[in-house]
Motif scaffolding. Structure first.
Motif, PDB file in Angstrom:
ATOM      1  N   ARG A  88      -2.744  -5.737   4.328  1.00 26.20           N
ATOM      2  CA  ARG A  88      -3.115  -5.333   5.686  1.00 26.20           C
ATOM      3  C   ARG A  88      -1.974  -5.544   6.671  1.00 26.20           C
ATOM      4  N   ASP A  91       3.626  -2.764   6.112  1.00 26.56           N
ATOM      5  CA  ASP A  91       3.838  -1.473   6.782  1.00 26.56           C
ATOM      6  C   ASP A  91       3.593  -0.356   5.768  1.00 26.56           C
ATOM      7  N   LEU A  92       2.316  -0.018   5.566  1.00 24.20           N
ATOM      8  CA  LEU A  92       1.943   0.959   4.554  1.00 24.20           C
ATOM      9  C   LEU A  92       1.858   2.358   5.149  1.00 24.20           C
ATOM     10  N   SER A  93       2.169   3.318   4.315  1.00 28.24           N
ATOM     11  CA  SER A  93       1.940   4.703   4.717  1.00 28.24           C
ATOM     12  C   SER A  93       0.441   4.986   4.624  1.00 28.24           C
ATOM     13  N   GLU A  94       0.017   6.092   5.181  1.00 26.83           N
ATOM     14  CA  GLU A  94      -1.402   6.438   5.123  1.00 26.83           C
ATOM     15  C   GLU A  94      -1.870   6.579   3.679  1.00 26.83           C
ATOM     16  N   GLU A  95      -1.056   7.178   2.843  1.00 27.40           N
ATOM     17  CA  GLU A  95      -1.414   7.362   1.436  1.00 27.40           C
ATOM     18  C   GLU A  95      -1.530   6.021   0.723  1.00 27.40           C
ATOM     19  N   GLU A  96      -0.597   5.107   1.001  1.00 27.28           N
ATOM     20  CA  GLU A  96      -0.632   3.783   0.374  1.00 27.28           C
ATOM     21  C   GLU A  96      -1.844   2.987   0.844  1.00 27.28           C
ATOM     22  N   ALA A  97      -2.181   3.102   2.129  1.00 28.08           N
ATOM     23  CA  ALA A  97      -3.329   2.380   2.665  1.00 28.08           C
ATOM     24  C   ALA A  97      -4.628   2.857   2.023  1.00 28.08           C
ATOM     25  N   VAL A  98      -4.748   4.171   1.834  1.00 29.62           N
ATOM     26  CA  VAL A  98      -5.946   4.724   1.207  1.00 29.62           C
ATOM     27  C   VAL A  98      -6.034   4.273  -0.249  1.00 29.62           C
ATOM     28  N   GLU A  99      -4.903   4.274  -0.942  1.00 27.34           N
ATOM     29  CA  GLU A  99      -4.887   3.855  -2.342  1.00 27.34           C
ATOM     30  C   GLU A  99      -5.287   2.387  -2.472  1.00 27.34           C
TER      31      GLU A  99
END
Length: 284
Positions: A88, A91-99
């Motif tokens: 959390r 610094d995740l990308s949107e794709e990484e956060a969803v995964e």
């Protein structure tokens, strides 16, 4: 070639058939040996020295892993808590956060028929952090918590608690209700909820975790009927043995002991004795 004794071990030789083995006699009530593998290693007349060594290795390995059995909920909850917190704050990308969200949801999904240690452990730790980091006015007044101690408290719990004490000390009424935990049992062909009181839920979990959830089996007599038979006693504390598991296990105990084996227990409120003198197990 069969392995010899491990360095530093001195397996006890089996008594000769004509010798009297005082330790095989039934001990006083309440003082019956609980370590069945150790008892078999020391007293079985059927095992060769190398076989005693193998049984000893299995026992040593079991004892080595026992602390993990005692802290499974705490260990998995701790790993889940920090995995979630680190991800959390990353610094995740949107794709990484969803995964990550998809994976985390799968790992921590609660179960209707049992306890998911990742889910329960993490939720208890989150609740502990909240109650010590930002206590409510009532918690400040009642327990004298100043706040700002969430992380300190988490590390204290991690260092000092087992699953049993974690549940007993930190599973609260609010958390039981929020997680919708309940006690259930099978009645006929249906599973039914029998209790949702938070104390009943807590106490049932504590009962299941006592002795790592392993039934307490003691050696009542190593010379039953004066014939070298092994008589075991299950310390029944409200939960019946799994009959299928029992009937599959006793032949292995017979193989290690070399003589008929009996197991006294209680099934459906009635005294029951399982007996095994080979591959077949009978109940009486």
């Amino acid at each position: 070639r069969p392995p010899g004794p491990r360095p530093g071990t001195t397996p006890r030789p089996a008594p000769d058939a004509g010798e009297e083995d005082d330790d095989a006699r039934s001990p006083d009530a309440g003082d019956e040996p609980r370590d069945l593998l150790l008892y078999l290693t020391e007293h079985s007349r059927a095992l060769a020295d190398w076989e005693r060594d193998v049984v000893g290795i299995v026992r040593d390995e079991t004892l080595y892993f026992r602390p993990q059995l005692e802290t499974k909920i705490l260990n998995e909850g701790w790993a889940t808590y920090w995995h979630m917190r680190i991800m959390r704050e990353a610094d995740l990308s949107e794709e990484e956060a969803v995964e990550f969200a998809r994976m985390h949801a799968a790992v921590t999904a609660p179960s209707r028929m049992g306890i998911n240690p990742y889910h329960l452990g993490c939720r208890i730790l989150l609740d502990i952090y909240r109650r010590w980091e930002t206590p409510s006015a009532e918690e400040r007044r009642r327990y004298g918590r100043p706040g700002g101690q969430g992380m300190e408290k988490l590390f204290e719990v991690r260092e000092t608690e087992t699953d049993l004490s974690l549940i007993r000390n930190y599973l609260t009424k609010e958390l039981v209700e929020e997680l919708d935990l309940y006690v259930y049992r099978r009645e006929g062909d249906r599973w039914v909820i029998v209790d949702k009181d938070w104390r009943s839920v807590r106490d049932e979990l504590v009962r299941q975790m006592t002795n790592c959830g392993i039934p307490v089996i003691t050696v009542a007599d190593g010379d039953h009927r004066g014939n070298g038979e092994l008589y075991l006693r299950h310390r029944h504390e409200g939960a019946d043995l799994d009959v299928r598991y029992t009937e599959k296990t006793l032949p292995y105990v017979y193989r290690l002991w070399g003589r008929p084996v009996h197991l006294e227990t209680v099934l459906d409120g009635r005294p029951t004795v399982f007996s095994c003198s080979g591959d077949q197990v009978v109940r009486q």
